[in-house]
Enzyme design. Sequence first.
Site, PDB file in Angstrom:
ATOM      1  CG  ASP A  75      37.264  28.029  35.503  1.00 48.09           C
ATOM      2  OD1 ASP A  75      36.383  27.453  36.166  1.00 48.09           O
ATOM      3  OD2 ASP A  75      38.455  27.660  35.480  1.00 48.09           O
TER       4      ASP A  75
ATOM      5  CB  SER B  63      41.715  22.278  38.316  1.00 43.31           C
ATOM      6  OG  SER B  63      40.739  22.682  39.235  1.00 43.31           O
TER       7      SER B  63
END
Length: 560
Positions: A475, A198
């Site tokens: 995602d 991330s």
Amino acid sequence: MAAVAMRTAALAVICLAHASQAAFRTSLKLPDFRNQLAQSERETHVAARGGVRPELLYPEHNISVPVDHFHNDSSYEPHSDAFFNLRYWFDASHYQPGGPVIVLQSGETSGKGRLPFLQKGIVAQLCQATGGLGVVLEHRYYGTSFPTPDLSTENLRFLTTDQAMADQVYFAQNIVFPGLEHLNLTSHQNAYIAYGGSYAGAFVAFLRKLYPDVYWGAISSSGVTEAIYDYWQYFEAAELYAPTACVSATQWLTNIVDNILIKKNGTDLPGRLKRAFGLGNITRSDDFANTISVGISGLQSTNWDPEQNSTDFGVYCDAVSSQKVLYPHCADIKSEVQSLILAGGYEDQVDSLVNPMLNWIGWLNDTVVSTCKNKTQDECFTNFDSNFYQKDDLKQTWRSWPYQYCKEWGYLQTGSGVPVDKLPLVSRLVDLNYTSVVCKEAFNITTLPDVESINKHGGFGISYPRLAIIDGEKDPWRAATPHAIGQPDRPSTASEPFILIKDGVHHWDENGLFPNETTPDMPPQPVADTQKMEAMFVQEWMMEWKLHLAGTRLDEWEDL
């Protein structure tokens, strides 16, 4: 990262419970900060399953690093010559001479939450495959790694990605691991491989490019390498991959809400709408709109591992997709809901939308409204409280990540940014003014974030030898990664792996299982295949390292 943001107190609790997988959140609101503060004040332990709690296996250590690495940069004035303790953990149980040091950057959360990855996740797997030594390194201004005595805006000036990357470089060049003092395990003589997911995924991608002589390779998992101010695209993953009935119902019902709150403001309809949702005592319409948007925001918190997975997204979608009333206590407001649907401009769809709307109300009451106890609804759900935002002692750990996204990264997830020819999944009242309240109130930041300070490193197009890009197909953060839909595809090579995990969400390759926990379906084949490929290409990188090391030593011998 760095997630949409935890939209309400209830969702904040859900996400904190799954913090190791879904910590990356932006557009955080006041209820989220309050819950983070409450969470940090409680003693927390990392969950164990099938083994010893990892915090008992890996003692925490500290390395003293400079507060200010850049005395030639005026943005850090007044400069500091001080040092502070940067926390880390390590596991040398797999180490063999010549093996790499695998450093997992913990990102925008306490490093303690990353310890399972050292025990049985990606770090453990890579160390087993290479004879490596695994490290979890905490990011400055998180966990216990605070370089300043408080979190005032002035003292947060040292909280930048550049300073944190310099910490990780300093670590590699200077570390002496307790118990291994007889070994030189610095980057001067050893291959250092960085991993991050991330925000931390983007971090290690930049680290590899900016400091190639220190970090031999890096794996960027769900790395958000393109900073974006108005990140309305966060909801595109749900639009593309959530069940069609869930998406359509959410868009239509959200449009009804907006038609009432925006177009019929000044009538009694906004108040009736709030009361129907059980939120009649929320004063501001933007607070109300934000509070009811939590369900569709939950995709990021799904995971292949049931121990890490939040089921809220699926339960929400099942509720708004159903033509049956799933919450009988809502039946007595059916006529009112029908009237609101009519007022919202959907007179032709009253019959098909009334039960989904009743179910939305029932789900929200069970998961969100019921959490507000011993406070007014404004106190529970508002995004506005100047007194709270002005607190800046070290207990206010919620301040660190908002400062970073207000200052550099952006990623404010809005409904207002959705193109006008599309129906948004969250209310258009959730706009830039609303999502940036923390920037103005907590830090007096009234300018746009300096996304160019991030995107100058490559953005969508970042590429470098021995830099792996790993992303999840579904995602919500994919739209900020090199795998964003519409970006050029790339060949995947051993030097520059470019892998999209089928059906994957947010850095699904990071967590793992003990051998006795695996089944034919767990991990899912795309995740298992990706983790095997990661082990294989890091092994190849280590073969290159050995050739590089041999060549360096030959050159040194010839110079004698």
